[in-house]
Design a protein around this motif. Structure first.
Motif, PDB file in Angstrom:
ATOM      1  N   THR A 112       0.848  -1.202   0.000  1.00 47.74           N
ATOM      2  CA  THR A 112       0.000   0.000   0.000  1.00 47.74           C
ATOM      3  C   THR A 112       0.878   1.245   0.000  1.00 47.74           C
ATOM      4  O   THR A 112       0.627   2.205  -0.735  1.00 47.74           O
ATOM      5  CB  THR A 112      -0.923   0.022   1.248  1.00 47.74           C
ATOM      6  N   GLN A 139      -0.554   4.451  11.990  1.00 49.67           N
ATOM      7  CA  GLN A 139      -1.881   3.843  11.894  1.00 49.67           C
ATOM      8  C   GLN A 139      -2.044   2.712  12.926  1.00 49.67           C
ATOM      9  O   GLN A 139      -3.131   2.501  13.459  1.00 49.67           O
ATOM     10  CB  GLN A 139      -2.095   3.310  10.483  1.00 49.67           C
ATOM     11  N   VAL A 153     -11.941  -2.483   5.847  1.00 51.16           N
ATOM     12  CA  VAL A 153     -11.056  -1.833   4.866  1.00 51.16           C
ATOM     13  C   VAL A 153     -11.330  -2.349   3.458  1.00 51.16           C
ATOM     14  O   VAL A 153     -11.915  -3.419   3.282  1.00 51.16           O
ATOM     15  CB  VAL A 153      -9.555  -2.119   5.166  1.00 51.16           C
ATOM     16  N   GLN A 157      -6.109  -1.806   1.332  1.00 51.23           N
ATOM     17  CA  GLN A 157      -5.636  -1.386   2.659  1.00 51.23           C
ATOM     18  C   GLN A 157      -5.216  -2.575   3.535  1.00 51.23           C
ATOM     19  O   GLN A 157      -4.690  -2.374   4.635  1.00 51.23           O
ATOM     20  CB  GLN A 157      -6.757  -0.624   3.387  1.00 51.23           C
TER      21      GLN A 157
END
Ligand code: SF4
Length: 336
Positions: A112, A139, A153, A157
């Motif tokens: 990602t 995160q 998600v 993600q």
């Protein structure tokens, strides 16, 4: 039985559009209304700064815009905690602690992050910032500070959640069983193409309809949507499969109407202008309740402020509890 905590969020870099609506917002409202979860929504202003560090005004302004979008689609602050990332210093603290548990090579391998770095070439050139490369670490802080159990998600993600799970496992292995390992759940929301046929809808691409767009703006945007390029005259036989107007009719029009639209298009019995006007009207009608609710919040900014304040206060309490456990486990609980 305690409800499972479900965490979602957005970077406040712009108003939310119908891509967000179909992709995640509808699902969040559904999950909220099921009553089975304890939903938390993070407005990730710190994360927004990783690629907007030179534009803090934009991020600040959009925190309110995104909050109004949430409220107008039906996120209910009595059921869902909405809060601002930068107001939770524990996230930043956790990010520092976790940075010892992740290698630079692992971050660089994260698919990602790789994709996003490629997309940000214009901003970063060949030198990516430490903050952007490390945003999966921050995160992990976002998720673990609130003991998030379920993280809905999109497929793209998933590597971020996997990275968070690795950090949690490593932390728990070294310091003891403190952090909750989150589970990624694929959100079944639809990914909506832009009006120009681009796979992605976004402000920079100029192909999005925003939840806050006026009727005139919606009509203007729909009138510029890409149609079957081979159709010049009304009686030319059309191909709705390559027309974005037909694509959007599938989202906003009744099934029987879509069938008729496609049949008439293929038979050369339907004009594109009429077809677009009908679509614009359907989008306007579907978004009307959202727009009206949004107009209410726009004229009552003090209510939005209060909702954000209360949500953030609640989130701060949760993060404080997590930090207490983390510091005890890491032998950093001096003077307690
Ligand atoms: Fe698209 Fe409608 Fe024109 Fe057919 S008639 S090409 S579906 S806009």
């Amino acid at each position: 039985m305690e409800k499972k905590r479900i965490l979602t969020g957005d970077r406040p870099t712009g108003k939310l559009h119908i891509g967000h609506y179909f992709g995640s917002l509808k699902k969040r409202v559904e999950l909220q209304e099921s009553g089975e979860y304890d939903p938390y929504i993070l407005i990730a202003d710190v994360q927004a700064l990783t690629d907007n560090f030179n534009n803090p005004e934009k991020v600040r302004k959009n925190v309110r815009e995104v909050a109004m979008d949430y409220l107008s689609v039906g996120i209910d602050p009595k059921k869902t905690t909405i809060y601002i990332q930068s107001m939770i210093p524990e996230i930043a603290e956790l990010t520092v602690f976790y940075s010892n548990l992740v290698t630079i090579a692992r971050l660089e391998r994260n698919p990602t992050v790789k994709t996003e770095i490629a997309q940000k070439k214009e901003l970063f050139g060949e030198s990516v910032t430490y903050g952007f490369l490390g945003y999966p670490v921050s995160q992990a802080g976002d998720i673990t500070a609130f003991e998030g159990q379920i993280i809905p998600v999109g497929e793209d993600q998933l590597p971020l959640i996997e990275q968070c799970r690795e950090i949690v496992r490593k932390f728990n292995h070294i310091y003891g069983d403190v952090l909750v390992e989150p589970e990624a759940v694929l959100s079944s929301g639809k990914r909506i193409k832009g009006l120009d046929g681009n796979e992605k809808m976004g402000k920079s691409l100029g192909n999005a309809i925003y939840l806050s767009d006026s009727e005139e703006e919606i009509t203007k945007k729909v009138m510029s949507a890409v149609t079957d390029p081979n159709r010049i005259k009304k009686d030319d036989l059309g191909n709705p499969d390559i027309c974005m107007v037909a694509y959007y009719h599938n989202l906003f029009s009744k099934e029987e109407d879509v069938k008729k639209i496609c049949e008439e298009c293929k038979a050369g019995k339907r004009g594109c202008v009429v077809c677009k006007r009908q679509l614009a009207q359907n989008i306007i009608e579907e978004l009307r309740p959202i727009r009206e609710k949004r107009a209410y919040y726009e004229s009552h900014p003090e209510e939005v402020e209060q909702i954000l304040k209360e949500g953030t206060k609640k989130a701060q309490e949760v993060a404080k509890q997590t930090m207490k456990k983390v510091k005890q486990a890491m032998k950093l609980d001096y003077f307690e």
